[in-house]
Write a protein that holds these residues in place. Structure first.
Motif: not given
Length: 154
Positions: A6-8, A12-13, A73-76, A150-151
């Motif tokens: 989740s972006l929350e 970086t969001a 954490d940004h893979v999804q 990479q992530l």
């Protein structure tokens, strides 16, 4: 989207950057841009300088930096962006999902510092310049699959 992606949850969001054109488009502050897809987290719209007959951008609604600022954490998020891109292609009668290119420009080669997935189809119809700009295995462009690898390794 899972809480993990989740972006929350992202460091970086932030919610909205008024100076960012993609934040303004994604949050409907730019009425001239037609949104081809819109949900709680992502939007998709046509690139203003298309490199292929179908060239779309998938953009998070919340401001997220470029692909270099992402972590495991940004893979999804990246996977969901890919799903939206493929779905938008299918809605626009692109049936050969093997002849597409999904990827990100790698810093410092980003024209806009807001995460955006380039969705190009058919990849076989990229012109000479577009073949260079969206070239796989280059210093300036990374495919979505390569970014996920990479992530996951970080």
């Amino acid at each position: 989207m899972s809480a993990e992606g989740s972006l929350e949850q992202s460091s970086t969001a932030s919610t909205f950057d008024q100076s960012c054109i993609f934040c303004r488009i994604a949050n409907k502050h730019e009425s001239s841009t037609e949104l081809l897809h819109c949900d709680d987290d992502l939007v998709c719209f046509k690139d203003i300088r298309p490199g292929a007959p179908h060239h779309y951008l998938v953009v998070p609604k919340k401001h997220v930096g470029n692909c270099k600022s992402l972590n495991k954490d940004h893979v999804q998020l990246v996977k969901t962006m890919m799903e939206v891109g493929k779905s938008t292609l299918q809605k626009n009668n692109i049936t050969d999902l093997e002849d597409i290119r999904l990827g990100f420009h790698y810093p410092p080669f980003c024209s806009i510092a807001h995460l955006h997935l380039h969705v190009l189809a058919p990849a076989s119809q990229l012109g000479f310049l577009s073949r260079m700009i969206y070239r796989v295995n280059s210093y300036w462009f990374i495919t979505a699959d390569q970014l996920i690898e990479q992530l996951q390794a970080s």
